[in-house]
Scaffold this motif. Structure first.
Motif, PDB file in Angstrom:
ATOM      1  N   ALA A  23       0.487  -1.003   0.485  1.00 51.98           N
ATOM      2  CA  ALA A  23      -0.295   0.100   0.043  1.00 51.98           C
ATOM      3  C   ALA A  23       1.393   0.839   0.081  1.00 51.98           C
ATOM      4  O   ALA A  23       0.511   1.907  -0.491  1.00 51.98           O
ATOM      5  CB  ALA A  23      -0.994  -0.379   1.132  1.00 51.98           C
ATOM      6  N   ILE A  24       2.121   1.413   0.824  1.00 48.61           N
ATOM      7  CA  ILE A  24       2.542   2.580   0.816  1.00 48.61           C
ATOM      8  C   ILE A  24       3.967   2.488   0.001  1.00 48.61           C
ATOM      9  O   ILE A  24       4.213   3.287  -0.250  1.00 48.61           O
ATOM     10  CB  ILE A  24       3.306   2.582   2.397  1.00 48.61           C
ATOM     11  CG1 ILE A  24       3.371   3.803   2.790  1.00 48.61           C
ATOM     12  CG2 ILE A  24       4.672   1.805   2.323  1.00 48.61           C
ATOM     13  CD1 ILE A  24       2.068   4.527   3.170  1.00 48.61           C
ATOM     14  N   THR A  25       3.710   1.553  -0.866  1.00 47.55           N
ATOM     15  CA  THR A  25       4.648   1.683  -2.234  1.00 47.55           C
ATOM     16  C   THR A  25       4.191   2.185  -3.048  1.00 47.55           C
ATOM     17  O   THR A  25       4.917   3.037  -3.872  1.00 47.55           O
ATOM     18  CB  THR A  25       5.245   0.358  -2.502  1.00 47.55           C
ATOM     19  OG1 THR A  25       6.179   0.080  -0.703  1.00 47.55           O
ATOM     20  CG2 THR A  25       5.713   0.046  -4.029  1.00 47.55           C
ATOM     21  N   VAL A  26       2.625   2.070  -3.414  1.00 47.08           N
ATOM     22  CA  VAL A  26       2.111   2.289  -4.325  1.00 47.08           C
ATOM     23  C   VAL A  26       1.893   4.250  -3.898  1.00 47.08           C
ATOM     24  O   VAL A  26       2.008   4.993  -5.234  1.00 47.08           O
ATOM     25  CB  VAL A  26       0.582   1.942  -3.877  1.00 47.08           C
ATOM     26  CG1 VAL A  26      -0.684   2.984  -5.415  1.00 47.08           C
ATOM     27  CG2 VAL A  26       0.512   0.919  -4.808  1.00 47.08           C
ATOM     28  N   LEU A  27       1.432   4.548  -2.788  1.00 47.83           N
ATOM     29  CA  LEU A  27       2.054   5.830  -2.430  1.00 47.83           C
ATOM     30  C   LEU A  27       2.851   6.543  -2.710  1.00 47.83           C
ATOM     31  O   LEU A  27       2.868   7.976  -3.384  1.00 47.83           O
ATOM     32  CB  LEU A  27       1.108   6.005  -1.041  1.00 47.83           C
ATOM     33  CG  LEU A  27       1.186   6.852  -0.660  1.00 47.83           C
ATOM     34  CD1 LEU A  27      -0.448   8.117  -1.272  1.00 47.83           C
ATOM     35  CD2 LEU A  27       1.330   7.615   0.749  1.00 47.83           C
ATOM     36  N   SER A  47      11.713   5.484   0.756  1.00 46.44           N
ATOM     37  CA  SER A  47      12.299   4.673   1.583  1.00 46.44           C
ATOM     38  C   SER A  47      11.016   4.161   2.676  1.00 46.44           C
ATOM     39  O   SER A  47      10.272   3.961   3.888  1.00 46.44           O
ATOM     40  CB  SER A  47      12.873   5.226   2.815  1.00 46.44           C
ATOM     41  OG  SER A  47      14.497   4.908   2.595  1.00 46.44           O
ATOM     42  N   TYR A  48       9.495   4.368   2.319  1.00 47.08           N
ATOM     43  CA  TYR A  48       8.322   4.215   2.549  1.00 47.08           C
ATOM     44  C   TYR A  48       8.326   3.130   2.513  1.00 47.08           C
ATOM     45  O   TYR A  48       7.687   2.075   4.248  1.00 47.08           O
ATOM     46  CB  TYR A  48       6.890   4.844   1.906  1.00 47.08           C
ATOM     47  CG  TYR A  48       6.853   6.253   2.567  1.00 47.08           C
ATOM     48  CD1 TYR A  48       7.333   7.276   2.926  1.00 47.08           C
ATOM     49  CD2 TYR A  48       6.105   7.282   1.581  1.00 47.08           C
ATOM     50  CE1 TYR A  48       7.129   8.458   3.247  1.00 47.08           C
ATOM     51  CE2 TYR A  48       5.356   8.091   1.403  1.00 47.08           C
ATOM     52  CZ  TYR A  48       6.553   8.955   2.513  1.00 47.08           C
ATOM     53  OH  TYR A  48       6.679  10.471   3.071  1.00 47.08           O
ATOM     54  N   ARG A  49       8.373   2.610   1.873  1.00 48.35           N
ATOM     55  CA  ARG A  49       7.950   0.549   1.162  1.00 48.35           C
ATOM     56  C   ARG A  49       8.931  -0.039   2.964  1.00 48.35           C
ATOM     57  O   ARG A  49       8.970  -0.932   3.267  1.00 48.35           O
ATOM     58  CB  ARG A  49       9.234   0.530   0.416  1.00 48.35           C
ATOM     59  CG  ARG A  49       8.638  -1.230   0.229  1.00 48.35           C
ATOM     60  CD  ARG A  49       8.597  -2.025  -1.257  1.00 48.35           C
ATOM     61  NE  ARG A  49       8.461  -2.949  -1.338  1.00 48.35           N
ATOM     62  CZ  ARG A  49       7.519  -3.947  -1.506  1.00 48.35           C
ATOM     63  NH1 ARG A  49       6.381  -3.012  -0.975  1.00 48.35           N
ATOM     64  NH2 ARG A  49       7.451  -5.221  -1.410  1.00 48.35           N
ATOM     65  N   ALA A  50      10.383   0.374   2.889  1.00 46.10           N
ATOM     66  CA  ALA A  50      10.510   0.195   4.550  1.00 46.10           C
ATOM     67  C   ALA A  50       9.516  -0.385   5.350  1.00 46.10           C
ATOM     68  O   ALA A  50       9.883  -0.746   6.536  1.00 46.10           O
ATOM     69  CB  ALA A  50      12.263   0.903   4.371  1.00 46.10           C
ATOM     70  N   LEU A  51       9.948   1.149   5.359  1.00 44.29           N
ATOM     71  CA  LEU A  51       8.524   1.468   6.997  1.00 44.29           C
ATOM     72  C   LEU A  51       7.797   0.389   6.823  1.00 44.29           C
ATOM     73  O   LEU A  51       7.364  -0.411   7.991  1.00 44.29           O
ATOM     74  CB  LEU A  51       7.916   2.865   6.724  1.00 44.29           C
ATOM     75  CG  LEU A  51       9.373   3.638   7.424  1.00 44.29           C
ATOM     76  CD1 LEU A  51       8.606   5.062   7.342  1.00 44.29           C
ATOM     77  CD2 LEU A  51       9.163   3.324   8.788  1.00 44.29           C
ATOM     78  N   GLY A  52       6.844   0.275   5.753  1.00 49.91           N
ATOM     79  CA  GLY A  52       6.145  -0.927   6.297  1.00 49.91           C
ATOM     80  C   GLY A  52       6.087  -2.419   5.556  1.00 49.91           C
ATOM     81  O   GLY A  52       4.979  -2.440   6.251  1.00 49.91           O
ATOM     82  N   LEU A  53       6.764  -2.860   5.447  1.00 52.77           N
ATOM     83  CA  LEU A  53       7.081  -3.798   5.616  1.00 52.77           C
ATOM     84  C   LEU A  53       8.401  -4.117   7.156  1.00 52.77           C
ATOM     85  O   LEU A  53       7.657  -5.011   7.548  1.00 52.77           O
ATOM     86  CB  LEU A  53       8.925  -4.354   4.812  1.00 52.77           C
ATOM     87  CG  LEU A  53       8.804  -4.284   2.967  1.00 52.77           C
ATOM     88  CD1 LEU A  53      10.479  -4.028   2.635  1.00 52.77           C
ATOM     89  CD2 LEU A  53       8.297  -5.745   2.448  1.00 52.77           C
ATOM     90  N   ILE A  54       8.406  -3.752   7.757  1.00 55.89           N
ATOM     91  CA  ILE A  54       8.594  -3.244   9.041  1.00 55.89           C
ATOM     92  C   ILE A  54       7.155  -3.442   9.965  1.00 55.89           C
ATOM     93  O   ILE A  54       7.044  -4.248  10.724  1.00 55.89           O
ATOM     94  CB  ILE A  54       9.084  -2.156   9.590  1.00 55.89           C
ATOM     95  CG1 ILE A  54      10.796  -1.902   9.047  1.00 55.89           C
ATOM     96  CG2 ILE A  54       9.437  -2.703  11.064  1.00 55.89           C
ATOM     97  CD1 ILE A  54      11.867  -1.273   9.132  1.00 55.89           C
ATOM     98  N   ILE A  83      -5.064   4.592   1.331  1.00 52.78           N
ATOM     99  CA  ILE A  83      -5.952   5.208   3.303  1.00 52.78           C
ATOM    100  C   ILE A  83      -7.163   3.571   3.510  1.00 52.78           C
ATOM    101  O   ILE A  83      -7.339   3.079   4.193  1.00 52.78           O
ATOM    102  CB  ILE A  83      -6.479   6.018   3.306  1.00 52.78           C
ATOM    103  CG1 ILE A  83      -5.617   7.197   3.077  1.00 52.78           C
ATOM    104  CG2 ILE A  83      -7.129   6.392   4.655  1.00 52.78           C
ATOM    105  CD1 ILE A  83      -4.148   7.828   4.304  1.00 52.78           C
ATOM    106  N   ALA A  84      -8.062   3.956   2.430  1.00 50.41           N
ATOM    107  CA  ALA A  84      -9.062   2.593   2.611  1.00 50.41           C
ATOM    108  C   ALA A  84      -8.114   1.373   2.697  1.00 50.41           C
ATOM    109  O   ALA A  84      -9.323   0.231   3.392  1.00 50.41           O
ATOM    110  CB  ALA A  84      -9.923   2.540   1.320  1.00 50.41           C
ATOM    111  N   SER A  85      -7.315   1.167   2.169  1.00 45.28           N
ATOM    112  CA  SER A  85      -6.475  -0.284   2.282  1.00 45.28           C
ATOM    113  C   SER A  85      -6.004  -1.105   3.882  1.00 45.28           C
ATOM    114  O   SER A  85      -6.111  -1.639   4.157  1.00 45.28           O
ATOM    115  CB  SER A  85      -5.969  -0.433   1.257  1.00 45.28           C
ATOM    116  OG  SER A  85      -4.889  -1.763   1.095  1.00 45.28           O
ATOM    117  N   ILE A  86      -5.765   0.134   3.948  1.00 46.59           N
ATOM    118  CA  ILE A  86      -4.830   0.352   5.565  1.00 46.59           C
ATOM    119  C   ILE A  86      -5.743   0.110   5.965  1.00 46.59           C
ATOM    120  O   ILE A  86      -5.831  -0.876   7.349  1.00 46.59           O
ATOM    121  CB  ILE A  86      -3.824   1.542   5.932  1.00 46.59           C
ATOM    122  CG1 ILE A  86      -2.734   1.473   5.090  1.00 46.59           C
ATOM    123  CG2 ILE A  86      -3.533   2.033   7.171  1.00 46.59           C
ATOM    124  CD1 ILE A  86      -1.426   2.575   4.697  1.00 46.59           C
TER     125      ILE A  86
END
Lengths: 141, 197
Positions: A33-37, B102-109, A82-85
């Motif tokens: 989700a955050i990677t897409v963002l 670096s958002y992905r790194a946080l998402g992985l954690i 946001i919806a997915s999270i």
């Protein structure tokens, strides 16, 4: 004749919309989700939200406040992410209620979320669809 | 300042039960993109009961020994024995704002900390800098960055805040001690502190 075929097309279109509406969106992992963002909003974040952080909704608030300047793709992505999270978090918080019956039947006496979840996942075929769906939505499968 | 803005891939280096000597090589031997499963396994590996870690004491030592290096931080060596990951997270220059790359790194954690196998554990986020810039400023910045990561995990990703602690050690504990200014020394450690009581 022409009106009739247009009507048919319209009906087909509405039918497709209904189908799409009934299909359940899979929740994304937090990482995905955050990677897409980051991909769709990274440039806007760097341009319009410099110095702000992801925590406490600061980036979300900034992107929403500057919606007129932010790309349409980013605005749409933000909403989806946001919806997915939220869906994932709701499933994680609500699983014990949704799965109460299954836990009592299949995982009697077990303690600790980790052990209970392992037990529920093992019992996939014997527990309710709602419980299975909650475990999937929570990202625990 | 001990910061930089550059685009690079997420590097997650596994540092399992280790002493300082092995930790010094983590960047060489362990730099890799770990899978979700590997993260959970490495963070959840507790060979023995985690020794009690006094975070206030660690903070006191870091503050009292700015610029003197890890040998002046005796209690920090206890952390090296715990199950942990080293994560590279980029920040805007001289800022606590995490770069979108670096958002992905946080998402992985966050995914790892939400996994049932790690539910029961609490974690320490340790911020490190390289030796570029002023040591005192580096210490403050590393603490603020560790706090920022804790905040992201607790708010954006709903990891229970009572499972998360944060601390900065500035430039005092480099991975590459022969080259303290090396960018590899700017990193975040995620350490399993044992069971939540």
């Amino acid at each position: 004749m022409r009106t009739r075929s247009s009507l048919c097309l319209l009906m087909t279109f509405i039918g497709c919309l209904c189908l799409a509406g009934s299909a359940r969106a899979e929740t994304l992992s937090y990482a995905d989700a955050i990677t897409v963002l980051a991909k769709e909003c990274g440039a806007d974040i760097k341009r319009h939200c410099k110095g702000l952080n992801l925590g406490n909704g600061a980036i979300q608030g900034c992107l929403e406040a500057k919606a007129s300047k932010v790309s349409a793709t980013c605005t749409a992505t933000l909403e989806t992410v946001i919806a997915s999270i939220e869906q994932r978090q709701a499933a994680q918080q609500g699983y014990s209620k949704v799965c109460r019956h299954a836990m009592a039947q299949r995982c009697k006496g077990m303690r600790g979320d980790g052990n209970i979840l392992r037990c529920l996942i093992k019992s996939t075929k014997h527990i309710s669809d709602e419980c299975n769906q909650a475990i999937t939505d929570a990202g625990w499968r | 300042m001990a910061t930089r803005s550059r685009t690079n891939n997420l590097l997650l280096a596994l540092a399992s039960t280790i002493g300082f000597g092995v930790l010094a090589n983590v960047g060489d031997v362990g730099a890799q993109q770990l899978t979700h499963k590997q993260m959970i396994t490495s963070l959840g590996r507790l060979d023995a009961a985690a020794p009690e870690v006094d975070i206030a004491l660690l903070m006191e030592q870091a503050n009292a020994n700015v610029g003197n290096g890890v040998t002046q931080l005796p209690d920090w060596s206890r952390l090296a024995k715990l199950s942990q990951l080293v994560v590279e997270i980029n920040f805007e220059n001289n800022s606590i704002a995490i770069e979108p790359d670096s958002y992905r790194a946080l998402g992985l954690i966050a995914d790892a900390l939400h996994h049932p196998d790690l539910f029961r554990y609490k974690f320490l986020v340790v911020g490190h800098t390289s030796s570029t810039g002023n040591p005192k400023h580096n210490l403050e910045l590393s603490q603020q960055r560790a706090d920022a990561i804790r905040e992201v995990l607790a708010t954006t990703f709903a990891v229970s805040p009572d499972r998360l602690y944060s601390i900065g050690v500035g430039q005092e504990w480099p991975i590459d001690s022969a080259n303290p200014a090396n960018a590899v020394n700017r990193r975040v450690q995620l350490i399993n502190l044992g069971l939540v009581k």
